[in-house]
Design an enzyme around this catalytic site. Structure first.
Site, short mmCIF file in Angstrom:
data_model
loop_
_atom_site.label_atom_id
_atom_site.label_comp_id
_atom_site.label_asym_id
_atom_site.label_seq_id
_atom_site.Cartn_x
_atom_site.Cartn_y
_atom_site.Cartn_z
N GLY A 120 21.58 10.85 -4.40
CA GLY A 120 20.47 10.25 -3.66
C GLY A 120 20.75 10.05 -2.19
O GLY A 120 20.04 9.31 -1.50
N THR A 168 6.90 4.10 5.64
CA THR A 168 6.52 5.49 5.39
C THR A 168 7.39 6.39 6.29
O THR A 168 8.18 5.90 7.09
CB THR A 168 5.04 5.74 5.75
OG1 THR A 168 4.89 5.74 7.18
CG2 THR A 168 4.15 4.66 5.15
N GLU A 173 15.34 -1.82 13.86
CA GLU A 173 16.80 -1.69 13.82
C GLU A 173 17.24 -0.58 12.87
O GLU A 173 18.24 0.10 13.12
CB GLU A 173 17.42 -3.03 13.40
CG GLU A 173 18.94 -3.07 13.45
CD GLU A 173 19.50 -2.88 14.86
OE1 GLU A 173 20.05 -1.79 15.12
OE2 GLU A 173 19.37 -3.80 15.68
N ALA A 214 0.83 -1.21 0.00
CA ALA A 214 0.00 0.00 0.00
C ALA A 214 0.86 1.25 0.00
O ALA A 214 1.98 1.27 0.51
CB ALA A 214 -0.91 0.00 1.24
N LEU A 226 23.03 -1.26 10.21
CA LEU A 226 24.02 -1.61 11.23
C LEU A 226 23.33 -2.14 12.50
O LEU A 226 22.26 -1.66 12.87
CB LEU A 226 24.86 -0.37 11.59
CG LEU A 226 25.73 0.21 10.47
CD1 LEU A 226 26.45 1.45 10.95
CD2 LEU A 226 26.72 -0.83 9.96
N LYS A 233 17.03 10.17 15.96
CA LYS A 233 17.82 8.95 16.15
C LYS A 233 18.46 8.91 17.54
O LYS A 233 18.47 7.86 18.20
CB LYS A 233 18.91 8.84 15.07
CG LYS A 233 18.36 8.60 13.67
CD LYS A 233 19.46 8.64 12.62
CE LYS A 233 18.92 8.38 11.22
NZ LYS A 233 19.96 8.49 10.18
N VAL A 254 18.01 3.71 13.41
CA VAL A 254 19.31 4.37 13.63
C VAL A 254 20.39 3.51 12.98
O VAL A 254 20.52 2.34 13.30
CB VAL A 254 19.62 4.52 15.14
CG1 VAL A 254 20.90 5.34 15.33
CG2 VAL A 254 18.47 5.15 15.89
N ASP A 310 16.55 14.87 12.00
CA ASP A 310 16.67 13.42 11.78
C ASP A 310 17.68 12.81 12.75
O ASP A 310 17.43 11.79 13.38
CB ASP A 310 17.07 13.15 10.34
CG ASP A 310 17.16 11.66 10.04
OD1 ASP A 310 16.14 10.97 10.16
OD2 ASP A 310 18.27 11.18 9.70
#
Length: 806
Positions: free
Chosen positions: A648, A538, A589, A488, A596, A666, A592, A662
């Site tokens: 990117g 999302t 996982e 979706a 890793l 984290k 963050v 961001d």
């Protein structure tokens, strides 16, 4: 050499006999050295027994005998059965005159079926220029004089067989009669139940065959009766001991006397389907598999009766009164359960006897109702019983826990005295799902994991492709079948019960439909889908509001979306409470460090009681690339930023990376893993965007990025020699308190330090602990990129899927 044994259904007129001849012909052409053992054809043995009984009762049997002869001759040309037919005529006539027969006579009668079968196949093979040799096992196998169930004399039988095969070997196909033998007086004997299979296993033993191939009308041994369990799977390989446990499913070829000669020489037995030439069947060897083989059976024409009341606990004679009352009306109780701490008794009866049972029990316990020792007698008629045959109660926790995780709560369960059979009563509407769950949990076949993926952008789309590419290998290696039943985006959904395929992108465009989260839940329920996982790829805060509803309806969660773990601390706690209540898991996982193993490492350290004192590192792969490159290359900041955008590494609007939120999220996630109750407002963030560029459209900002150059050139030049710029997150302070200090900032570090040596878009994390002192645990690697993040999400899916598999 291989010994091939064909059963009666395989040798029936029409497709059967033709297929058998073709199988033998193909093996000869391929240069295989084979010996063939045959049963009587079709229903021959049963027909001969019926005729024999009619003759004994002096009833008219000749019409049936003529029909028997006609079947044996069928449309076959030039077949000669005069001797066998004459023998039968005389035997039946004698029995009719005497009005009785002995076991010796019966053996003579029944033996003609195998002789006719072997002679026919021999002639059909010769017609195809195959060097076939009719072999009457009465000339080979010597038995005692126990007619009807004779026991072979091992030494004599072996000598005869070795001598015969020394004479008739090379490219000869010996076509051997199964089931029949003779005693020392040359009188015909039979080997009893499973006789033809016994003949085949004796030959395999004496000739030290490479394999015994038993051709039947099924594809092998199944984990359950496929008529009762549509998802029942053919077992590819099992041991002889385990095969015996499954003999209930029509596998009478697995009688102990058939197995012993094979075990002695460690000769594999393969169960094959005559009519499905490409199927490899079930291979049975002496090698034990790790798990015991079990089987499922179902009773769905039942009702559950409950007696409840305070007077039932510990009261002597209650059970006796129940059973006596029911027995007087011939009502049988199949399952009973009485908890020592419960004031109730539950038991199962046939559905059509439930109302009568309730009525007579109400009469029996009328006085107890008056004294309030019994408060209610109730019927639950929409129930079914699942019995797991061969299930040791000591390991029953696995399927039981799997049922609970899938929100199937057994109404009642008990086990036999032997502890090897367990029965469950479940609601009939949950039967299909319960069978799937138990079946997937206890058998060495693929456990089906049903996945709904929300968000199919760069990370989500990459994840779907990774799943589709790896699915077969994972099923083969891990016995886990990944089934993506829903994909979706924010507007449309594609729902497919048996999973999407490589054309999913076009399909969601063409046939995707508007949806609400309740539609996904309803679809999973309608199709009895088990082991549900919802994937949030999302970046949406609104989608997080669906988490609790998904958990309530049996979904585990995997997320690359950081929002849920950085909302208000109250929501963070409520979410984990809900997970605990429903015994569900939430893995993230990739929140963050992309792929890793950072969160998992911190969880393990914290759980083990290790005192983590600080966590510091480069959290953003995008900003890592930006400052790693800018620090060492003599280029304007805007040029390096544009390169990061084009590659990117950043979000389409790079301000989402440059603002530091961001990294802040984290860092907050890691703080909460240490049970700190920090909120996002507690994070001190150094925003890399000048105030005059923070508002407006992304396109405007991209047109003005050169305005950043002067400021960042000054920062770069202000460093001490041998230092580089790094944008880091830093969790520090007394982390045993309620809150820690969280800083996100641009710092200058020596190029020779761990942080200074980071290359490309790698992330690096330093975990300081009390035990390790000044030497941190360092985790470093690719910290950005759709493929890496998707692989991390995929890893979380597999961790959930494998849980309980070992």
């Amino acid at each position: 050499m291989k010994v091939l044994k064909f059963g009666g259904k395989s040798l029936a007129n029409g497709k059967g006999i033709k297929t058998v001849v073709t199988i033998i012909e193909d093996k000869v052409k391929q240069g295989e050295k084979i010996t063939v053992v045959l049963s009587a054809r079709g229903n021959t043995t049963n027909e001969l027994e019926k005729i024999l009984e009619k003759a004994r009762k002096n009833e008219s049997y000749k019409a049936q005998l003529e029909a028997f002869k006609k079947y044996q001759l069928a449309d076959f040309e030039n077949v000669q059965f005069e001797n066998e037919f004459n023998t039968l005529d005389k035997l039946f006539e004698g029995v009719s005159l005497l009005g009785d027969y002995s076991k010796r006579i019966k053996d003579q009668v029944l033996s003609q079926g195998e002789v006719i079968s072997a002679k026919l196949v021999t002639q059909l093979l010769k017609a195809k220029n195959i060097n076939a040799n009719f072999t009457d096992s009465r000339e080979l196998i010597v038995t005692d004089e126990q007619f009807g169930d004779a026991q072979p004399l091992d030494r004599l039988s072996k000598e005869n067989i070795l001598a015969h095969f020394e004479k008739h070997n090379g490219n000869t196909v010996n076509v051997v009669t199964g089931f029949i033998a003779s005693n020392a007086k040359k009188e015909t004997t039979t080997l009893g139940r499973n006789g033809s299979n016994y003949t085949a296993s004796l030959l395999a033993n004496y000739l030290e065959a490479e394999e015994l191939q038993n051709f039947t009308h099924v594809n092998g041994i199944y984990t359950a009766n496929p008529d009762l369990v549509p998802e029942a799977q053919k077992i590819e390989k099992l041991s002889f001991a385990q095969a015996n446990e499954l003999a209930n499913f029509g596998a009478n070829i697995l009688h102990a006397k058939t197995i012993i000669p094979l075990l002695e020489k460690n000769i594999p037995l393969r169960i094959l389907n005559t009519f499905d030439h490409g199927n490899k069947g079930t291979l049975i060897t002496s090698e034990e598999s790790e798990k015991g083989i079990k089987s499922l059976s179902v009773l769905d024409n039942v009702a559950l009766i409950h007696l409840e009341g305070r007077g039932l606990l510990g009261k002597v004679g209650i059970d006796a009164r129940i059973f006596r009352t029911l027995a007087q009306r011939n009502i049988s109780v199949s399952i009973i359960s009485q908890g020592s701490s419960e004031r109730g008794i539950g038991f199962v009866v046939q559905a059509d006897q439930a109302n009568e049972a309730k009525f007579i029990l109400e009469e029996e316990f009328e006085a107890d109702f008056y004294k309030r020792d019994v408060s209610a007698i109730t019927i639950e008629d929409q129930v079914a019983v699942i019995s797991i045959i061969g299930q040791d109660l000591s390991t029953f926790h696995k399927p039981y826990n799997a049922l609970i995780k899938n929100q199937v709560i057994p109404l009642l369960f008990n086990n036999t005295v032997s502890g090897k059979n367990v029965s469950l009563v479940v609601k009939k509407e949950q039967l299909h799902k319960a069978l799937n769950v138990i079946h997937g949990e206890i058998f060495e076949i693929s456990k089906k994991i049903n996945i709904a993926i929300f968000g199919h952008g760069l990370v989500g789309g990459t994840l779907i492709d990774q799943i589709l590419q790896s699915a077969k290998q994972i099923e083969s290696r891990k016995h886990i079948k990944l089934n993506v039943f829903a994909v979706a985006n924010s507007k449309k959904i594609l729902l497919k019960r048996n999973g999407i395929d490589a054309g999913w992108k076009q399909e969601i465009k063409d046939s995707g439909e508007p949806y609400a989260i309740q539609d996904v839940i309803a679809f999973a329920k309608q199709h009895h889908l088990e082991n549900l996982i919802a994937i949030d790829n999302t970046a949406s805060q609104s989608f997080v509001s669906n988490y609790i509803e998904l958990i309530d309806h049996g979904f585990d969660l995997v997320s690359s979306n950081k929002v849920a773990n950085t909302l208000e601390f109250d929501f963070y706690k409520d979410l984990r409470t809900k997970l605990k209540e429903n015994q569900k898991q939430y893995l993230y996982e990739t929140n963050v460090g992309a792929g890793l193993p950072l969160i998992d490492t911190i969880k393990l350290l914290h759980l083990s009681g290790e005192n983590i004192t600080r966590i510091k590192g480069v959290f953003s792969g995008s900003l890592s690339y930006l400052f790693n490159t800018f620090s060492v290359e003599d280029r304007p900041f805007s040029e390096v930023l544009q390169e990061a955008i084009d590659s990117g590494y950043t979000e389409p609007d790079p301000r989402e990376d440059l603002c530091g939120n961001d990294v802040g999220r984290k860092l907050l996630i890691l703080a909460r893993e240490l049970d700190l109750s920090n909120e996002f407002d507690d994070v001190q963030i150094h925003n890399l965007i000048p105030e005059n560029l923070r508002e407006g459209e992304a396109s405007d900002f991209l047109n003005r990025i050169a305005e950043l150059d002067e400021e960042y050139q000054k920062v770069k030049e202000a460093q001490k020699p041998g230092c580089v710029l790094r944008y880091i997150g830093d969790l520090w302070g007394d982390l045993s308190q309620e809150k820690g200090n969280l800083d996100v900032k641009l710092v200058s570090v020596p190029a020779t330090s761990a942080l200074g040596q980071v290359k490309g878009s790698d992330s690096i994390f330093e975990i300081y602990t009390e035990s390790y002192g000044d030497q941190p645990i360092v985790i470093q690697g690719a910290g950005a990129g759709a493929a890496v993040t998707a692989r991390g999400v995929f890893g979380d899916i597999l961790r959930l899927a494998e849980k309980g598999n070992h």
